[in-house]
Design a protein around this motif. Structure first.
Motif, PDB file in Angstrom:
ATOM      1  N   GLY A   1      36.027  29.505  52.371  1.00 19.25           N
ATOM      2  CA  GLY A   1      36.124  30.752  53.123  1.00 19.25           C
ATOM      3  C   GLY A   1      36.633  31.934  52.298  1.00 19.25           C
ATOM      4  O   GLY A   1      36.475  31.959  51.066  1.00 19.25           O
ATOM      5  N   PRO A   2      37.288  32.900  52.960  1.00 17.70           N
ATOM      6  CA  PRO A   2      37.756  34.118  52.279  1.00 17.70           C
ATOM      7  C   PRO A   2      38.803  33.852  51.195  1.00 17.70           C
ATOM      8  O   PRO A   2      39.077  34.731  50.367  1.00 17.70           O
ATOM      9  CB  PRO A   2      38.383  34.937  53.423  1.00 17.70           C
ATOM     10  N   TYR A   3      39.365  32.650  51.201  1.00 19.69           N
ATOM     11  CA  TYR A   3      40.314  32.263  50.144  1.00 19.69           C
ATOM     12  C   TYR A   3      39.672  32.435  48.764  1.00 19.69           C
ATOM     13  O   TYR A   3      40.338  32.791  47.795  1.00 19.69           O
ATOM     14  CB  TYR A   3      40.700  30.796  50.377  1.00 19.69           C
ATOM     15  N   SER A   4      38.351  32.195  48.707  1.00 22.09           N
ATOM     16  CA  SER A   4      37.633  32.329  47.431  1.00 22.09           C
ATOM     17  C   SER A   4      37.692  33.776  46.928  1.00 22.09           C
ATOM     18  O   SER A   4      37.891  34.012  45.733  1.00 22.09           O
ATOM     19  CB  SER A   4      36.182  31.877  47.602  1.00 22.09           C
ATOM     20  N   GLY A   5      37.543  34.727  47.833  1.00 26.22           N
ATOM     21  CA  GLY A   5      37.616  36.137  47.435  1.00 26.22           C
ATOM     22  C   GLY A   5      39.024  36.535  47.029  1.00 26.22           C
ATOM     23  O   GLY A   5      39.219  37.323  46.090  1.00 26.22           O
ATOM     24  N   LYS A   6      40.002  35.984  47.720  1.00 21.18           N
ATOM     25  CA  LYS A   6      41.403  36.289  47.377  1.00 21.18           C
ATOM     26  C   LYS A   6      41.731  35.749  45.988  1.00 21.18           C
ATOM     27  O   LYS A   6      42.403  36.408  45.189  1.00 21.18           O
ATOM     28  CB  LYS A   6      42.340  35.694  48.439  1.00 21.18           C
ATOM     29  N   GLU A   7      41.250  34.545  45.695  1.00 25.27           N
ATOM     30  CA  GLU A   7      41.456  33.983  44.351  1.00 25.27           C
ATOM     31  C   GLU A   7      40.762  34.847  43.298  1.00 25.27           C
ATOM     32  O   GLU A   7      41.292  35.064  42.205  1.00 25.27           O
ATOM     33  CB  GLU A   7      40.890  32.558  44.286  1.00 25.27           C
ATOM     34  N   THR A   8      39.586  35.336  43.665  1.00 25.71           N
ATOM     35  CA  THR A   8      38.843  36.193  42.726  1.00 25.71           C
ATOM     36  C   THR A   8      39.667  37.428  42.376  1.00 25.71           C
ATOM     37  O   THR A   8      39.787  37.795  41.197  1.00 25.71           O
ATOM     38  CB  THR A   8      37.504  36.624  43.356  1.00 25.71           C
ATOM     39  N   PHE A   9      40.241  38.040  43.387  1.00 25.98           N
ATOM     40  CA  PHE A   9      41.031  39.256  43.126  1.00 25.98           C
ATOM     41  C   PHE A   9      42.353  38.948  42.416  1.00 25.98           C
ATOM     42  O   PHE A   9      42.858  39.785  41.672  1.00 25.98           O
ATOM     43  CB  PHE A   9      41.251  40.046  44.424  1.00 25.98           C
ATOM     44  N   LEU A  10      42.886  37.759  42.648  1.00 24.39           N
ATOM     45  CA  LEU A  10      44.064  37.345  41.866  1.00 24.39           C
ATOM     46  C   LEU A  10      43.694  37.340  40.380  1.00 24.39           C
ATOM     47  O   LEU A  10      44.420  37.902  39.544  1.00 24.39           O
ATOM     48  CB  LEU A  10      44.531  35.946  42.306  1.00 24.39           C
ATOM     49  N   LEU A  11      42.560  36.727  40.071  1.00 23.82           N
ATOM     50  CA  LEU A  11      42.136  36.631  38.665  1.00 23.82           C
ATOM     51  C   LEU A  11      41.826  38.009  38.082  1.00 23.82           C
ATOM     52  O   LEU A  11      42.221  38.321  36.954  1.00 23.82           O
ATOM     53  CB  LEU A  11      40.909  35.715  38.542  1.00 23.82           C
ATOM     54  N   ILE A  12      41.133  38.839  38.865  1.00 27.53           N
ATOM     55  CA  ILE A  12      40.784  40.188  38.369  1.00 27.53           C
ATOM     56  C   ILE A  12      42.062  41.002  38.141  1.00 27.53           C
ATOM     57  O   ILE A  12      42.237  41.629  37.092  1.00 27.53           O
ATOM     58  CB  ILE A  12      39.850  40.910  39.371  1.00 27.53           C
ATOM     59  N   GLY A  13      42.958  40.971  39.121  1.00 28.48           N
ATOM     60  CA  GLY A  13      44.202  41.741  39.014  1.00 28.48           C
ATOM     61  C   GLY A  13      45.068  41.266  37.855  1.00 28.48           C
ATOM     62  O   GLY A  13      45.625  42.076  37.106  1.00 28.48           O
ATOM     63  N   TRP A  14      45.140  39.952  37.708  1.00 31.75           N
ATOM     64  CA  TRP A  14      45.989  39.362  36.653  1.00 31.75           C
ATOM     65  C   TRP A  14      45.398  39.607  35.268  1.00 31.75           C
ATOM     66  O   TRP A  14      46.033  40.244  34.409  1.00 31.75           O
ATOM     67  CB  TRP A  14      46.145  37.860  36.935  1.00 31.75           C
ATOM     68  N   LEU A  15      44.178  39.121  35.056  1.00 27.33           N
ATOM     69  CA  LEU A  15      43.593  39.200  33.707  1.00 27.33           C
ATOM     70  C   LEU A  15      43.221  40.636  33.337  1.00 27.33           C
ATOM     71  O   LEU A  15      43.359  41.037  32.174  1.00 27.33           O
ATOM     72  CB  LEU A  15      42.380  38.269  33.619  1.00 27.33           C
ATOM     73  N   GLY A  16      42.784  41.405  34.336  1.00 29.41           N
ATOM     74  CA  GLY A  16      42.439  42.813  34.076  1.00 29.41           C
ATOM     75  C   GLY A  16      43.666  43.615  33.662  1.00 29.41           C
ATOM     76  O   GLY A  16      43.652  44.339  32.650  1.00 29.41           O
ATOM     77  N   SER A  17      44.745  43.463  34.431  1.00 27.44           N
ATOM     78  CA  SER A  17      45.957  44.218  34.093  1.00 27.44           C
ATOM     79  C   SER A  17      46.578  43.702  32.789  1.00 27.44           C
ATOM     80  O   SER A  17      47.180  44.454  32.035  1.00 27.44           O
ATOM     81  CB  SER A  17      46.978  44.142  35.237  1.00 27.44           C
ATOM     82  N   TRP A  18      46.403  42.412  32.515  1.00 28.59           N
ATOM     83  CA  TRP A  18      46.930  41.844  31.260  1.00 28.59           C
ATOM     84  C   TRP A  18      46.240  42.512  30.059  1.00 28.59           C
ATOM     85  O   TRP A  18      46.894  42.938  29.101  1.00 28.59           O
ATOM     86  CB  TRP A  18      46.713  40.326  31.217  1.00 28.59           C
ATOM     87  N   ALA A  19      44.908  42.603  30.145  1.00 31.00           N
ATOM     88  CA  ALA A  19      44.156  43.228  29.049  1.00 31.00           C
ATOM     89  C   ALA A  19      44.601  44.687  28.857  1.00 31.00           C
ATOM     90  O   ALA A  19      44.875  45.125  27.729  1.00 31.00           O
ATOM     91  CB  ALA A  19      42.663  43.153  29.341  1.00 31.00           C
ATOM     92  N   ILE A  20      44.695  45.414  29.956  1.00 32.22           N
ATOM     93  CA  ILE A  20      45.064  46.837  29.864  1.00 32.22           C
ATOM     94  C   ILE A  20      46.491  46.989  29.319  1.00 32.22           C
ATOM     95  O   ILE A  20      46.746  47.751  28.375  1.00 32.22           O
ATOM     96  CB  ILE A  20      44.935  47.512  31.247  1.00 32.22           C
ATOM     97  N   LEU A  21      47.425  46.245  29.919  1.00 30.46           N
ATOM     98  CA  LEU A  21      48.830  46.367  29.504  1.00 30.46           C
ATOM     99  C   LEU A  21      49.037  45.863  28.065  1.00 30.46           C
ATOM    100  O   LEU A  21      49.834  46.426  27.313  1.00 30.46           O
ATOM    101  CB  LEU A  21      49.733  45.575  30.463  1.00 30.46           C
ATOM    102  N   HIS A  22      48.312  44.818  27.702  1.00 27.97           N
ATOM    103  CA  HIS A  22      48.458  44.264  26.350  1.00 27.97           C
ATOM    104  C   HIS A  22      48.119  45.326  25.298  1.00 27.97           C
ATOM    105  O   HIS A  22      48.891  45.549  24.355  1.00 27.97           O
ATOM    106  CB  HIS A  22      47.542  43.042  26.193  1.00 27.97           C
ATOM    107  N   PHE A  23      46.968  45.981  25.480  1.00 27.32           N
ATOM    108  CA  PHE A  23      46.570  46.963  24.464  1.00 27.32           C
ATOM    109  C   PHE A  23      47.381  48.259  24.566  1.00 27.32           C
ATOM    110  O   PHE A  23      47.496  49.001  23.604  1.00 27.32           O
ATOM    111  CB  PHE A  23      45.065  47.214  24.560  1.00 27.32           C
TER     112      PHE A  23
END
Lengths: 204, 120
Positions: free
Chosen positions: B60-82
């Motif tokens: 169900g919608p849990y899949s979308g929530k997990e997707t946004f967890l990954l986007i928020g985490w890895l996306g912000s990691w890349a931005i903050l890292h550089f």
């Protein structure tokens, strides 16, 4: 001819004592022999039940249990790091990676078994019909708090390996990592205990 | 010649790694809160999960929530890292933000708090 001595040992070697290598090989051989007898003779499959998710659920449960073992040791070493009295730094480095891997595996198999939980006639339907709070409060919280362990364990492992011994020298970073270790361990324990309690009420 | 003197790595990368974990979990909490507030948003989260997770319909919608967890985490990691990798920061303020963010993320996935926020 003089017997070989360990330069760091203060205990004189005694002829006839088993070496650590001999002890481990013997112990492994005996354990494997007993495990083989058990595997042949005991009906382990009866534990799994006849559910379509039996194997997946077993792997999820075993990984979660392993996570509790590894996570608790990691959490303790994280506490030692926090107070600046950690000696086993290399152990914590290794366990941080193991924690991240176990967290990833547990979540992946958790996702898989969640399909069975939500399926028609599954535990979710049962709880919503009989005791909705079990699903709406406890299970919902469990499924999300379990996810906390993934980014926390991966980020902590990254820092432990990237900064290595420098972590020990920086008090601020040590404190922050201590918080992350503690939150990760707390999330892990909540997810594990709620998972076990819910499975006891209604398994897949 | 500088022998035996270890070059110290700046702490910006560590800040980026820990803050991104908090950002990802906060995004997860916000998505879950949104899904409880709007059934249309809940349905959209499911469609996001279905876009890439095998058998996403089953979870169900849990899949979308997990997707946004990954986007928020890895996306912000890349931005903050550089952004932060060559900087050394005082850690007190980021550590407080990290702790407060995790506390909020926890509340956002706790049903009695969500019901309180949404006035249910």
């Amino acid at each position: 001819m003089k017997p070989k001595t360990d330069a760091t040992s203060t205990v004189p070697p005694t002829i006839g004592d088993p070496s650590p290598k001999t002890t481990i090989v013997t112990w492994l051989a005996v354990t494997l022999f007993l495990a083989l007898i058990a595997a042949i003779s005991a009906p382990f499959t009866t534990f799994l039940g006849d559910s379509a998710y039996a194997v997946v659920g077993t792997i999820h449960g075993l990984l979660a249990t392993l996570g509790v073992l590894v996570g608790t040791i990691t959490g303790y070493l994280g506490w030692r790091l926090f107070i600046g009295k950690l000696r086993a730094f290399s152990d914590l480095k290794l366990l941080s990676i193991v924690s991240a891997l176990v967290s990833t595996g547990t979540i992946m198999f958790g996702n898989w078994i969640y399909i069975g939980y939500r399926a028609a006639g599954g535990p979710r339907r049962f709880f919503l019909d009989n005791n909705p709070e079990i699903h709406e409060i406890f299970f919902e919280f469990k499924e999300f708090i379990a996810l906390f362990t993934l980014p926390l364990s991966v980020s902590v492992a990254f820092i432990m390996w990237r900064y290595d011994q420098q972590v020990m020298e920086e008090r601020g970073l040590r404190s922050w990592l201590g918080i992350a270790f503690a939150v990760g361990w707390g999330a892990l324990m909540i997810a594990f205990l709620l998972g076990a309690a819910i499975t006891k009420l209604r398994s897949i | 010649m500088e022998t035996g003197k270890m070059l110290k790595r700046k702490n910006g990368e560590a800040v980026a790694a820990l803050m991104s974990a908090m950002v990802g979990l906060l995004v997860l909490g916000i998505m879950h809160l949104g899904s409880q507030a709007s059934s249309g948003f809940n349905q959209w989260l499911l469609s996001v999960g279905q876009a890439w997770i095998p058998n996403a319909t089953g979870i169900g919608p849990y899949s979308g929530k997990e997707t946004f967890l990954l986007i928020g985490w890895l996306g912000s990691w890349a931005i903050l890292h550089f952004t932060l990798r060559r900087r050394s920061l005082k850690l007190m303020i980021p550590m407080v933000i990290f702790t407060a963010g995790l506390a909020l993320a926890t509340l956002f996935v706790y049903t009695p708090f969500i019901d309180f926020v949404l006035g249910k």
